[in-house]
Structure formats: C-alpha cells, structure tokens
Design a protein around this motif. Structure first.
Motif, PDB file in Angstrom:
ATOM      1  N   GLU A 207     -15.976 -14.960 -53.297  1.00 28.14           N
ATOM      2  CA  GLU A 207     -14.724 -15.142 -54.041  1.00 28.14           C
ATOM      3  C   GLU A 207     -13.548 -14.621 -53.223  1.00 28.14           C
ATOM      4  O   GLU A 207     -12.470 -15.234 -53.205  1.00 28.14           O
ATOM      5  CB  GLU A 207     -14.813 -14.408 -55.379  1.00 28.14           C
ATOM      6  CG  GLU A 207     -15.760 -15.076 -56.367  1.00 28.14           C
ATOM      7  CD  GLU A 207     -15.911 -14.280 -57.659  1.00 28.14           C
ATOM      8  OE1 GLU A 207     -15.558 -13.080 -57.643  1.00 28.14           O
ATOM      9  OE2 GLU A 207     -16.369 -14.853 -58.662  1.00 28.14           O
ATOM     10  N   ARG A 208     -13.757 -13.500 -52.539  1.00 23.64           N
ATOM     11  CA  ARG A 208     -12.690 -12.933 -51.703  1.00 23.64           C
ATOM     12  C   ARG A 208     -12.344 -13.871 -50.550  1.00 23.64           C
ATOM     13  O   ARG A 208     -11.169 -14.010 -50.167  1.00 23.64           O
ATOM     14  CB  ARG A 208     -13.133 -11.569 -51.182  1.00 23.64           C
ATOM     15  CG  ARG A 208     -12.045 -10.831 -50.408  1.00 23.64           C
ATOM     16  CD  ARG A 208     -12.425  -9.385 -50.138  1.00 23.64           C
ATOM     17  NE  ARG A 208     -13.596  -9.270 -49.261  1.00 23.64           N
ATOM     18  CZ  ARG A 208     -14.779  -8.841 -49.657  1.00 23.64           C
ATOM     19  NH1 ARG A 208     -14.983  -8.492 -50.930  1.00 23.64           N
ATOM     20  NH2 ARG A 208     -15.783  -8.735 -48.811  1.00 23.64           N
ATOM     21  N   CYS A 210     -12.502 -17.112 -50.576  1.00 25.42           N
ATOM     22  CA  CYS A 210     -11.687 -18.203 -51.120  1.00 25.42           C
ATOM     23  C   CYS A 210     -10.244 -17.737 -51.384  1.00 25.42           C
ATOM     24  O   CYS A 210      -9.279 -18.459 -51.080  1.00 25.42           O
ATOM     25  CB  CYS A 210     -12.305 -18.735 -52.406  1.00 25.42           C
ATOM     26  SG  CYS A 210     -13.891 -19.568 -52.175  1.00 25.42           S
ATOM     27  N   ARG A 211     -10.115 -16.543 -51.935  1.00 25.88           N
ATOM     28  CA  ARG A 211      -8.769 -16.024 -52.197  1.00 25.88           C
ATOM     29  C   ARG A 211      -7.994 -15.816 -50.898  1.00 25.88           C
ATOM     30  O   ARG A 211      -6.773 -15.997 -50.856  1.00 25.88           O
ATOM     31  CB  ARG A 211      -8.873 -14.725 -52.989  1.00 25.88           C
ATOM     32  CG  ARG A 211      -9.444 -14.914 -54.387  1.00 25.88           C
ATOM     33  CD  ARG A 211      -9.369 -13.643 -55.213  1.00 25.88           C
ATOM     34  NE  ARG A 211     -10.075 -13.822 -56.468  1.00 25.88           N
ATOM     35  CZ  ARG A 211     -11.212 -13.221 -56.791  1.00 25.88           C
ATOM     36  NH1 ARG A 211     -11.756 -12.360 -55.930  1.00 25.88           N
ATOM     37  NH2 ARG A 211     -11.789 -13.438 -57.945  1.00 25.88           N
ATOM     38  N   GLY A 214      -6.299 -18.742 -50.154  1.00 22.89           N
ATOM     39  CA  GLY A 214      -5.207 -19.098 -51.055  1.00 22.89           C
ATOM     40  C   GLY A 214      -5.605 -19.826 -52.316  1.00 22.89           C
ATOM     41  O   GLY A 214      -4.731 -20.416 -52.973  1.00 22.89           O
ATOM     42  N   GLU A 216      -8.473 -19.945 -55.930  1.00 17.51           N
ATOM     43  CA  GLU A 216      -9.585 -19.428 -56.725  1.00 17.51           C
ATOM     44  C   GLU A 216     -10.686 -20.482 -56.758  1.00 17.51           C
ATOM     45  O   GLU A 216     -10.416 -21.653 -57.047  1.00 17.51           O
ATOM     46  CB  GLU A 216      -9.135 -19.113 -58.153  1.00 17.51           C
ATOM     47  CG  GLU A 216      -8.279 -17.874 -58.292  1.00 17.51           C
ATOM     48  CD  GLU A 216      -9.076 -16.594 -58.075  1.00 17.51           C
ATOM     49  OE1 GLU A 216     -10.301 -16.604 -58.305  1.00 17.51           O
ATOM     50  OE2 GLU A 216      -8.463 -15.579 -57.678  1.00 17.51           O
TER      51      GLU A 216
END
Length: 294
Positions: A207-208, A210-211, A214, A216
């Motif tokens: 998830e990090r 992907c963040r 830029g 979610e």
C-alpha cells in the motif's frame, strides 16, 4: 559399581594377567587387584580363579564380561551422542516459514543443512507471519522465516532475503509489452492483495508503494497466499505487487515485470528467541546466512 570397575575387569579378562592389565591401564598392580576384589565383593561372587601361575575367568566372570562389554559400549555411544548433539549433528528443529520463502531460499538451505547434518531432523511448517509469532511465543516452533515488521523486543531477527518487487500482470495486459512497469501506470488498476491479518508487513508495504506513486490501490480481491495472487492475476482479476521470487512460481497466463525506479525491497527475516538457541538452530542459521539473498 563404577564404570572404571568394568574397564578394569575387562582389561584383566582380556589379558588374563593382572600385571599386563595394570600396564595397559597405566596403574600399578596392587590397586588393580584391590579394585577387582572390591568388585567381586560387591557382586557377591568370584569373577576370576587365581593361581600363582595363571588367571582365568569363572563361569560368573564369563557372563559378567559379556554384560560389561555392553555397558561400556552403551556408555561410549551415549558419550558420542551427547557430543554430536552439542555440535548440532543430531537433534530436532522446527522451522516456520512464509510460503514465499519456499520458492528458492528455503529448499537451498535445507539441502545444504541435510547434506552436512544427515542425522538431524527438520520439521517445516507453512505458517503466516502472525501464526509464526504466536507459535514462537508458545514454543511450537524454534525458528521462523517471516516478513517484518517484528516488534517484539524479546525476539532476535536477522534478514535473510531482500528482493525487489515485481508487477504481476495478466498475459494480455496493456503493459505486458514493456520491459519494466512504471508505478504511476498502475493507478486505476484492480489489485489483488494479501490481507493484513495474514501478512501485515507485506500488505502495508505494498500500500505504501502505491501511495508513493500517488494513488490508493483499488483492492478487488484478497487472497491468503502469494501463489494464489498469481493464479488470480492470470485469470484476469487484476494485478499484484509481489516480491520478485514469486516469478519462480511458474504459471501460464501471467507476466512478471520489474518496477522502474522503485527502491523499496521486500524482506524475509529469520526470528528466534535469543538465549534459547539449540546447536541445531545455530547450525541451521549458519546455512541460512551462507544462502542469504541480500
């Protein structure tokens, strides 16, 4: 009766001479004769017939000799077994592992370990990180190969695998023709992920990632194992971000592509309770260090 009595008795029985037996044992004859007399008194029967010219075994002595050989043989074997156990050459070790450790790393470690220590016994248990931490705490496994973070300060951890992430794509995916995939190009894709209750570290890490790019991730499907993520990606349910060793899991209909410009790495750490390391565990970790992919 002490073991030295058996050794003294065997020496006299084989030499049939107290003088020769004493020389063989490196002691003088009078103490040897005294020890044999003490042994006979303890047993309650004579073991030797002594004359001025000869020494021979009694019938009781012949039977006792047979048992004395067995006693010393078992004692020697027990001593050797204890020494081998102290060196980790024999003994049991129960190792938990996340499934992805078995794609390449764990089989290599086990092969080397069993070649060096063929009399040791390994029990391997396919467990999630959460399950391994529980089983370590409860003593059901002695060593875990799991994904960080491991926040328990009472556990020791040591990285054994550090690898890149890859994008797992259906073979007909629009990005499949590229040699590598830019993270930004995955925005808007449906993702297949491992749930946090199974692999919290890996889930938060993906998830990090992907963040960092830029967006979610839009999670369409959650699966309990990484190889299932590959299978469902091949079936067109979405894409996945997984450790690069997953590419060793061959599956038709799926492509593995490196992620351009991503410094993040997936790790597997070996975890155990410090101060409770058996010699077998120490030897296994030596093999793990030599096979580490860092």
């Amino acid at each position: 009766m002490e073991l030295r009595h058996c050794r003294y008795f065997i020496a006299v029985a084989e030499e049939l001479s107290f003088t020769k037996a004493a020389g063989r044992l490196g002691i003088s004859q009078p103490p040897l004769s005294q020890q044999i007399r003490s042994l006979e008194e303890e047993i309650g029967v004579p073991l030797f017939v002594r004359t001025k010219r000869s020494v021979r075994l009694t019938e009781a002595g012949r039977h006792f000799l047979e048992k004395a050989y067995r006693i010393l043989g078992e004692t020697d074997r027990a001593v050797q077994a204890a020494r081998r156990a102290a060196r980790g050459e024999i003994g049991d070790l129960t190792v938990g592992f996340v499934a992805s450790a078995a794609f390449d790393f764990l089989p290599r470690v086990v092969a080397q370990f069993m070649a060096w220590y063929p009399d040791a016994k390994l029990e391997l248990r396919d467990l999630t990180t959460v399950e391994q931490l529980r089983d370590l705490a409860e003593g059901r496994i002695e060593l875990g190969l799991m994904r960080p973070p491991v926040d328990d300060p009472e556990l020791r951890q040591e990285p054994v695998i550090r690898e890149e992430f890859v994008a797992v794509l259906p073979s007909n995916h629009r990005l499949g023709s590229r040699a590598s995939v830019d993270l930004h190009s995955l925005a808007g894709e449906s993702f297949i992920m491992v749930p946090g209750r199974v692999a919290p570290g890996l889930r938060s890490q993906t998830e990090r990632i992907c963040r960092f790019a830029g967006f979610e991730p839009r999670v369409r499907l959650e699966v309990g194992q990484l190889d299932l993520a590959v299978s469902f990606a091949a079936a067109g349910f979405g894409v996945a971000l997984l450790p690069a060793s997953i590419a060793l899991f061959r599956h038709a209909g799926v492509l593995f592509r490196p992620l351009a410009g991503l410094a993040e790495r997936a790790e597997i750490v070996a975890v155990w309770k410090p101060g409770e390391e058996s010699p077998t565990l120490v030897n296994f970790m030596e093999m793990a260090r030599s096979a580490a992919k860092l």
